[in-house]
Design an enzyme around this catalytic site. Structure first.
Site, PDB file in Angstrom:
ATOM      1  CD  GLU A 120     -27.939 -29.865 -33.947  1.00  0.00           C
ATOM      2  OE1 GLU A 120     -27.510 -29.721 -32.695  1.00  0.00           O
ATOM      3  OE2 GLU A 120     -27.426 -29.128 -34.793  1.00  0.00           O
ATOM      4  CB  THR A 159     -18.798 -17.113 -32.420  1.00  0.00           C
ATOM      5  OG1 THR A 159     -19.984 -17.886 -32.609  1.00  0.00           O
ATOM      6  CG2 THR A 159     -17.940 -17.805 -33.676  1.00  0.00           C
TER       7      THR A 159
END
Ligand SMILES: *[C@@H]1O[C@H](CO)[C@@H](O)[C@H](O)[C@H]1NC(C)=O
Ligand SMILES: *[C@@H]1O[C@H](CO)[C@@H](O)[C@H](O)[C@H]1NC(C)=O
Ligand SMILES: *[C@@H]1O[C@H](CO)[C@@H](O)[C@H](O)[C@H]1NC(C)=O
Ligand SMILES: *[C@@H]1O[C@H](CO)[C@@H](O)[C@H](O)[C@H]1NC(C)=O
Ligand SMILES: *[C@@H]1O[C@H](CO)[C@@H](O)[C@H](O)[C@H]1NC(C)=O
Length: 528
Positions: free
Chosen positions: A381, A516
């Site tokens: 992450e 997006t």
């Protein structure tokens, strides 16, 4: 104009595959379709959908291990709406019909209990984006699949939703408030936030402009343009624009000035930059100034933010910043930021700028490295590194002891080890492949897909994991995000597929542009 050369010699090694080579090299790279891989991605989609449909639909998302559901996106069936454009691309007609029937029944006026707080940004990119994309497919390449009344109902629902969300823009400056509360006696109301972020302000204009262009009512486009203008013309650049084109994060809703000068390509700022070039692709006449702002941001990113880890100077990442100057750089990046390579490649193709494409490809390589380094073969992450040139500035310390060996080998150390089914690395592989035709990127994408399929297959679907650098990913979160359907599965599929009108073009034939959330939207202007 330049072209990337592509080596047919490599093709012999790959089978079975179908080659779609253009007859003329001037038409751009040839692309290879891998039917077996396409079947593998479709299997993952169907399995994820079956679990969702049986245990969670029409709630928002599946909890694959406990076989339960979440309403984390207002309770309107986020996974269904997010899955629609992927089902259309995969020609999964059964699932397309199930989702279209659902969209007709959504009550956007109300959210489910616990789901009252509605994010303008998340609702726009997932629901509005999903619906306008579906409308474009069903009136274009998928025309005839669904009856005309149902297709019109999708657009009507998009308008209903945009109407309800419009309250967000009733502020002194016109900068929207992101969090809304639904279910009140007079419809939705805004929360009392005093600032909004550039990603949440600047990642609305594609979807809302599409609603305007499809309906002939420019009100929706105008609402989002007002907020965007404060990002294009920073009123207090001494605070809000530390580098030309690279801006701060938070904007005051009262007057549109910037509240800070920290930013970069991570979450909170990311897709503002992404949409600058995408709006230019959407309509190069109406959005010409967006291109100039994108160029300024990229030039500054290359000049000021490009950074090489001390242990691996061959690797390139983009630093974050908290104001101007080297001592305010922050050598931190994230899975979210890994869309940057793909976006810079897309802009390079659009503007015939080989330097941008090459720089984008370097960033894609860096993100590929984050996948190579871990036990699961999936990137973390978030991660850090020590810049190779800046010595031991206080913002540039060495790797923590426990990760020194990992850092020496890989050029980054892990600061958050989760993987929650994010798409950005796959997305950038997709743009790299479309730009170059280099099958290396298809291999990287397939490796990533297999690793995700192995690590994240869980219960009746897929789940995020806690630790990409532990055997089997550590533990499961019991959560299947809706963007798994919209993005990871779509990019995993499209990069292994042959050419199609909605695929990204390396030679100025972009008739579609992806929002997006990876929902392809038809461009309004001349394809560039
Ligand atoms: C993905 O995982 C499933 C479940 O483990 C497996 O059946 C399937 O073969 C895998 N797909 C590929 C392409 O390896
Ligand atoms: C959520 O799913 C459950 C179980 O299938 C169902 O009973 C419930 O009506 C659904 N709720 C919503 C808001 O979709
Ligand atoms: C739902 O919202 C729309 C758009 O704001 C409004 O016109 C309509 O009256 C609302 N319907 C209900 C039942 O509240
Ligand atoms: C949208 O903005 C344009 C340009 O400023 C203006 O001409 C038009 O009237 C606006 N439309 C609406 C519905 O406000
Ligand atoms: C930074 O400090 C570490 C240990 O304190 C040292 O080993 C290293 O050489 C220094 N690096 C630079 C570039 O000065």
């Amino acid at each position: 104009m330049y072209r990337y050369s592509w080596a047919l010699a490599a093709l012999g090694a790959i089978s079975p595959a179908v080659v779609f080579a253009s007859p003329l090299a001037s038409r751009g790279p040839g692309y290879i379709s891998h039917p077996n891989r396409l079947s593998g991605v479709k299997e993952a989609f169907q399995r994820s959908w079956n679990g969702y449909y049986k245990y969670a639909f029409p709630n928002d998302s599946l909890k694959p291990i406990s076989m339960g559901y979440d309403n984390d996106r207002n309770g309107w069936g986020a996974s269904a709406v997010d899955a629609l454009s992927t089902a259309l691309v995969m020609e999964n007609d059964v699932v397309v019909k199930q989702i279209v029937e659902h969209i007709k029944t959504i009550d956007f006026n109300h959210t489910v209990v616990g789901g009252e707080s509605v994010s303008l940004f998340e609702t726009t990119i997932r629901y509005l984006g999903g619906m306008v994309s579906a409308y474009d497919f069903l009136t274009g390449p998928s025309k005839g699949l669904i009856d005309a009344d149902s297709v019109q109902a999708i657009l009507d629902q998009a308008v209903n939703l945009a109407e309800l969300l419009s309250v967000a823009f009733t502020t002194p400056s016109g900068v929207p408030i992101n969090d809304l509360t639904f279910n009140g006696p007079n419809g939705p109301v805004t929360s009392d936030e005093s600032t909004n972020g550039i990603a949440t302000i600047g990642t609305l204009i594609l979807e809302w402009t599409r609603v305007s262009d499809l309906t002939g009512n420019d009100k929706y486009a105008n609402l989002t343009r007002t907020g965007e203008n404060y990002l294009l013309n920073v009123k207090n650049p001494d605070v809000g624009e530390p580098y030309p084109g690279l801006i701060g994060t938070n904007v005051n809703i009262q007057d549109g000035t910037f509240a800070d000068g920290s930013g970069g390509w991570n979450g909170g700022t990311d897709s503002f930059y992404e949409y600058l070039i995408k709006m230019y692709i959407y309509d190069s006449e109406r959005f010409a100034v967006f291109k100039d702002r994108w160029v300024a941001a990229i030039d500054s990113s290359i000049k000021y933010l490009a950074s090489h880890p001390s242990s691996r100077p061959d690797v390139t990442f983009l630093a974050a910043y908290n104001g101007k100057g080297e001592s305010n750089l922050n050598f931190v990046s994230s899975h979210l930021a890994c869309f940057d390579g793909g976006n810079i490649i897309l802009g390079g193709l659009t503007l015939n700028n080989k330097d941008y494409v090459d720089f984008g490809l370097k960033l894609v390589e860096g993100c590929h490295d984050t996948y190579l380094g871990t036990v699961t073969g999936i990137g973390p992450e978030s991660f850090r590194w020590q810049d190779s040139k800046l010595g031991n500035l206080t913002n540039n310390g060495p790797a923590p002891g426990g990760q020194a060996d990992f850092y020496a080998k890989n050029g980054y150390w892990i600061t958050s080890s989760a993987y929650i089914l994010r798409p950005e690395v796959m997305e950038s592989y997709y743009y790299a492949y479309r730009a170059t035709g280099d099958t290396k990127y298809q291999e990287w994408a397939w490796d990533a897909f297999l690793n995700i399929n192995k690590t994240c297959s869980a219960g009746v679907g897929f789940s995020g994991v806690t630790n990409v650098n532990a055997a089997n990913g550590g533990a499961f979160y019991d959560s299947q995000e809706s963007f798994w359907f919209a993005e990871v599965l779509k990019y995993s599929y499209l990069i292994q597929a042959g050419d199609a009108p909605y695929q990204v073009s390396a030679v100025h034939r972009n008739e579609w542009v992806f929002n997006t959330e990876a929902h392809p939207v038809r461009v309004a202007g001349r394809p560039i």
